[in-house]
Design a protein around this motif. Structure first.
Motif, mmCIF file in Angstrom:
data_model
loop_
_atom_site.group_PDB
_atom_site.id
_atom_site.type_symbol
_atom_site.label_atom_id
_atom_site.label_comp_id
_atom_site.label_asym_id
_atom_site.label_seq_id
_atom_site.Cartn_x
_atom_site.Cartn_y
_atom_site.Cartn_z
ATOM 1 N N ARG A 16 0.841 -1.211 0.000
ATOM 2 C CA ARG A 16 0.000 0.000 0.000
ATOM 3 C C ARG A 16 0.869 1.251 0.000
ATOM 4 N N GLU A 17 1.897 1.241 0.821
ATOM 5 C CA GLU A 17 2.787 2.402 0.899
ATOM 6 C C GLU A 17 3.551 2.615 -0.405
ATOM 7 N N GLU A 18 4.045 1.536 -1.008
ATOM 8 C CA GLU A 18 4.786 1.646 -2.273
ATOM 9 C C GLU A 18 3.891 2.179 -3.393
ATOM 10 N N VAL A 19 2.693 1.622 -3.495
ATOM 11 C CA VAL A 19 1.746 2.045 -4.537
ATOM 12 C C VAL A 19 1.322 3.495 -4.304
ATOM 13 N N SER A 20 1.046 3.838 -3.060
ATOM 14 C CA SER A 20 0.665 5.218 -2.730
ATOM 15 C C SER A 20 1.785 6.191 -3.078
ATOM 16 N N ALA A 21 3.031 5.774 -2.883
ATOM 17 C CA ALA A 21 4.171 6.631 -3.208
ATOM 18 C C ALA A 21 4.237 6.917 -4.713
ATOM 19 N N VAL A 22 3.884 5.937 -5.541
ATOM 20 C CA VAL A 22 3.857 6.161 -6.993
ATOM 21 C C VAL A 22 2.803 7.209 -7.337
ATOM 22 N N VAL A 23 1.621 7.070 -6.755
ATOM 23 C CA VAL A 23 0.531 8.020 -7.031
ATOM 24 C C VAL A 23 0.914 9.417 -6.553
ATOM 25 N N LYS A 24 1.502 9.525 -5.368
ATOM 26 C CA LYS A 24 1.909 10.838 -4.840
ATOM 27 C C LYS A 24 3.009 11.454 -5.698
ATOM 28 N N ALA A 25 3.953 10.642 -6.166
ATOM 29 C CA ALA A 25 5.018 11.162 -7.034
ATOM 30 C C ALA A 25 4.445 11.643 -8.361
ATOM 31 N N LEU A 26 3.446 10.937 -8.876
ATOM 32 C CA LEU A 26 2.785 11.359 -10.112
ATOM 33 C C LEU A 26 2.075 12.691 -9.896
ATOM 34 N N GLU A 27 1.367 12.809 -8.773
ATOM 35 C CA GLU A 27 0.680 14.066 -8.427
ATOM 36 C C GLU A 27 1.685 15.218 -8.333
ATOM 37 N N GLU A 28 2.768 14.997 -7.624
ATOM 38 C CA GLU A 28 3.774 16.047 -7.461
ATOM 39 C C GLU A 28 4.376 16.448 -8.807
ATOM 40 N N ALA A 29 4.668 15.472 -9.650
ATOM 41 C CA ALA A 29 5.230 15.766 -10.978
ATOM 42 C C ALA A 29 4.236 16.568 -11.812
ATOM 43 N N PHE A 30 2.950 16.202 -11.747
ATOM 44 C CA PHE A 30 1.930 16.957 -12.478
ATOM 45 C C PHE A 30 1.877 18.392 -11.968
ATOM 46 N N ASN A 31 1.843 18.555 -10.662
ATOM 47 C CA ASN A 31 1.680 19.889 -10.083
ATOM 48 C C ASN A 31 2.915 20.767 -10.225
ATOM 49 N N THR A 32 4.089 20.174 -10.346
ATOM 50 C CA THR A 32 5.311 20.959 -10.562
ATOM 51 C C THR A 32 5.664 21.048 -12.051
ATOM 52 N N LYS A 33 4.844 20.409 -12.871
ATOM 53 C CA LYS A 33 5.007 20.430 -14.337
ATOM 54 C C LYS A 33 6.338 19.826 -14.767
ATOM 55 N N ASP A 34 6.704 18.737 -14.101
ATOM 56 C CA ASP A 34 7.974 18.053 -14.347
ATOM 57 C C ASP A 34 7.712 16.772 -15.151
ATOM 58 N N ALA A 35 7.833 16.869 -16.452
ATOM 59 C CA ALA A 35 7.528 15.738 -17.332
ATOM 60 C C ALA A 35 8.467 14.558 -17.110
ATOM 61 N N VAL A 36 9.714 14.820 -16.779
ATOM 62 C CA VAL A 36 10.668 13.728 -16.550
ATOM 63 C C VAL A 36 10.262 12.946 -15.304
ATOM 64 N N ALA A 37 9.967 13.646 -14.215
ATOM 65 C CA ALA A 37 9.533 12.970 -12.983
ATOM 66 C C ALA A 37 8.208 12.246 -13.208
ATOM 67 N N LEU A 38 7.332 12.814 -13.990
ATOM 68 C CA LEU A 38 6.068 12.159 -14.318
ATOM 69 C C LEU A 38 6.347 10.865 -15.073
ATOM 70 N N GLY A 39 7.176 10.935 -16.092
ATOM 71 C CA GLY A 39 7.500 9.761 -16.885
ATOM 72 C C GLY A 39 8.161 8.657 -16.080
ATOM 73 N N GLU A 40 8.934 9.027 -15.075
ATOM 74 C CA GLU A 40 9.620 8.037 -14.247
ATOM 75 C C GLU A 40 8.668 7.162 -13.440
ATOM 76 N N GLN A 41 7.412 7.561 -13.314
ATOM 77 C CA GLN A 41 6.438 6.755 -12.576
ATOM 78 C C GLN A 41 5.882 5.614 -13.438
ATOM 79 N N PHE A 42 6.193 5.631 -14.719
ATOM 80 C CA PHE A 42 5.696 4.630 -15.659
ATOM 81 C C PHE A 42 6.782 3.612 -15.996
ATOM 82 N N ALA A 43 6.374 2.377 -16.230
ATOM 83 C CA ALA A 43 7.290 1.345 -16.714
ATOM 84 C C ALA A 43 7.768 1.728 -18.108
ATOM 85 N N THR A 44 8.920 1.230 -18.489
ATOM 86 C CA THR A 44 9.457 1.574 -19.810
ATOM 87 C C THR A 44 8.526 1.144 -20.935
#
Length: 143
Positions: A16-44
């Motif tokens: 639960r914590e690991e999965v939640s961390a992915v969602v939170k990192a995606l949210e943060e990347a969206f809100n900071t407009k960081d496409a690289v950090a956003l992309g890093e949340q996805f599998a290759t």
């Protein structure tokens, strides 16, 4: 609008914590407009359909599409991502329902489209990553 998370299957607290961390990192990347950090949340090799219906295959395509979108038509869009359901699909594979609530740049309430997303997050050699998903814009609060 934080609410109780429905958990279906055997999803450990650690998962639960690991999965939640992915969602939170995606949210943060969206809100900071960081496409690289956003992309890093996805599998290759991820498959992603965004809120405007464009299917993107692979982390590179997701990042390349997101960069101009985040700096362009999404530059004034911010959101809070709340997990509403975790469904164990298989060991190491979790389907995650997320409600995206519009906010202003400081995280306060704002007018705008809500989102309802489904992420399939799987454990990969490089950590938990989104392997597939779809984001849907909605004009009324998602339930």
């Amino acid at each position: 609008m934080t609410q109780e998370v429905l958990v279906v299957g055997t999803v450990s607290q650690g998962t639960r914590e690991e999965v939640s961390a992915v969602v939170k990192a995606l949210e943060e990347a969206f809100n900071t407009k960081d496409a690289v950090a956003l992309g890093e949340q996805f599998a290759t090799d991820a498959s992603w359909t965004n809120a405007i219906g464009t299917r993107l295959d692979g982390r590179t395509a997701i990042t390349e599409f997101s960069a101009p979108a985040l700096k362009g038509f999404l530059s004034d869009s911010y959101a809070r991502y709340d997990i509403t359901k975790l469904l164990e699909v298989a060991p190491g594979v979790i389907a995650v329902n997320v409600v995206q609530t519009p906010t202003d740049a400081t995280g306060g309430p704002a007018e705008g489209p809500w989102g309802s997303a489904l992420y399939v997050i799987a454990e990969r050699p490089d950590g938990w990553k989104i392997v597939a998903g779809q984001n849907t814009a909605v004009h009324t609060p998602a339930t």
